[in-house]
Design a protein around this motif. Structure first.
Motif: not given
Length: 283
Positions: A63-71, A230-233, A240-245, A249-252
């Motif tokens: 698709e052509k939708a742009p990416i936002t760095e806030e996600r 921050i990068k999480v390994i 549930p964890a991904l939803q909370k993050l 923490f947008p941009g993580l």
């Protein structure tokens, strides 16, 4: 990019999840297809894709939708070695020493992927036996801060120094109440303040309910670290964890060996791999 998923999944707070392990085609059960796949998901390059639902199959279409760095971005590198070590970890018959080694090897691969295009470098020239060559080194003046969450994080981060030329390690001990599933801190070796612009790897093998990893990142933010630094390994992550993050923490950026569909009433990822700390250290 070779060795990394071309399309990390975005996890906006108001959508369901899609957990790809390949950039174009992903097999799931019918249940996962109906309950976890959003109507669209975005990629890390300049492209984005929508998810076409089929029984047990998702196909990515440009698709052509742009990416936002806030996600928040979640990367599940589709590397055969990562799949191998995840498989070793999942096997209930894997003995403790082999389990711990598999965790360390998985951590090595995930840290390698997370470090791609992220480390500061210095450029110069050196004399080789045959002539002068332009070179590029990792800048030792800006070590990566590594924060393993004890105790299981120690196994996943064991080979970090063999991947990253310059590091500083700050241990963070956190335990989870088995009844409330809330984390408590028993060891905190974080500095009062991180240097401006620090790059921080937080290492937590199991992202299940999200309580521990959220508490850890809150401590980092209290010390001047921004989400984008921050990068999480993680070996295994769950919704549930991904939803909370994603919400907090947008941009993580999260790098996981795999993503499993559910967490049980005791806070364990299913199918998961059991208690990563107990299986790594035999206690």
């Amino acid at each position: 990019m070779a060795g990394i998923i071309h399309a990390p999944t975005h996890f906006p707070p108001d959508s369901a999840y899609l957990f790809p392990t390949r950039s174009t085609r992903h097999a799931f059960s019918s249940h996962l297809t109906s309950s976890l796949i959003p109507s669209s998901y975005k990629l890390s390059s300049s492209r984005s894709f929508s998810a076409i639902k089929r029984p047990g199959i998702v196909t990515a279409v440009k698709e052509k939708a742009p990416i936002t760095e806030e996600r928040m971005l979640v990367f599940v590198p589709p590397h055969s070695l990562i799949k191998h070590w995840i498989s070793v970890l999942r096997n209930e018959q894997t003995p403790c020493p082999i389990f711990k080694n598999a965790m360390a090897e998985l951590g090595r691969l995930l840290i390698y992927e997370a470090a791609r295009d992220w480390l500061p470098t210095v450029i110069g020239e050196i004399q080789t036996p045959m002539g002068v060559a332009s070179v590029e080194f990792i800048d030792p003046r800006e070590p990566v801060a590594i924060v393993p969450i004890l105790r299981a994080g120690l196994a996943l981060v064991e080979h970090a120094s063999s991947i990253l030329p310059a590091t500083k390690t700050y241990h963070l001990g956190m335990s989870r109440n088995e009844e409330t599933l809330q984390p408590s801190i028993y060891l905190n070796k974080l500095p009062d303040k991180f240097p401006e612009g620090s790059r921080v790897l937080v290492v937590d093998p199991m992202l299940a309910t999200g309580g521990t990893i959220v508490a850890a990142i809150d401590l980092l933010k209290d010390r001047g670290v921004e989400n984008k630094q921050i990068k999480v390994i993680s070996a295994v992550a769950a919704p549930p964890a991904l939803q909370k993050l994603s919400e907090k923490f947008p941009g993580l950026h999260v790098y996981a060996g795999t993503i499993d569909p559910t967490v049980d009433e005791k806070g364990f990822i299913v199918p998961g791999l059991g208690d990563a700390g107990d299986r790594s250290f035999g206690t």
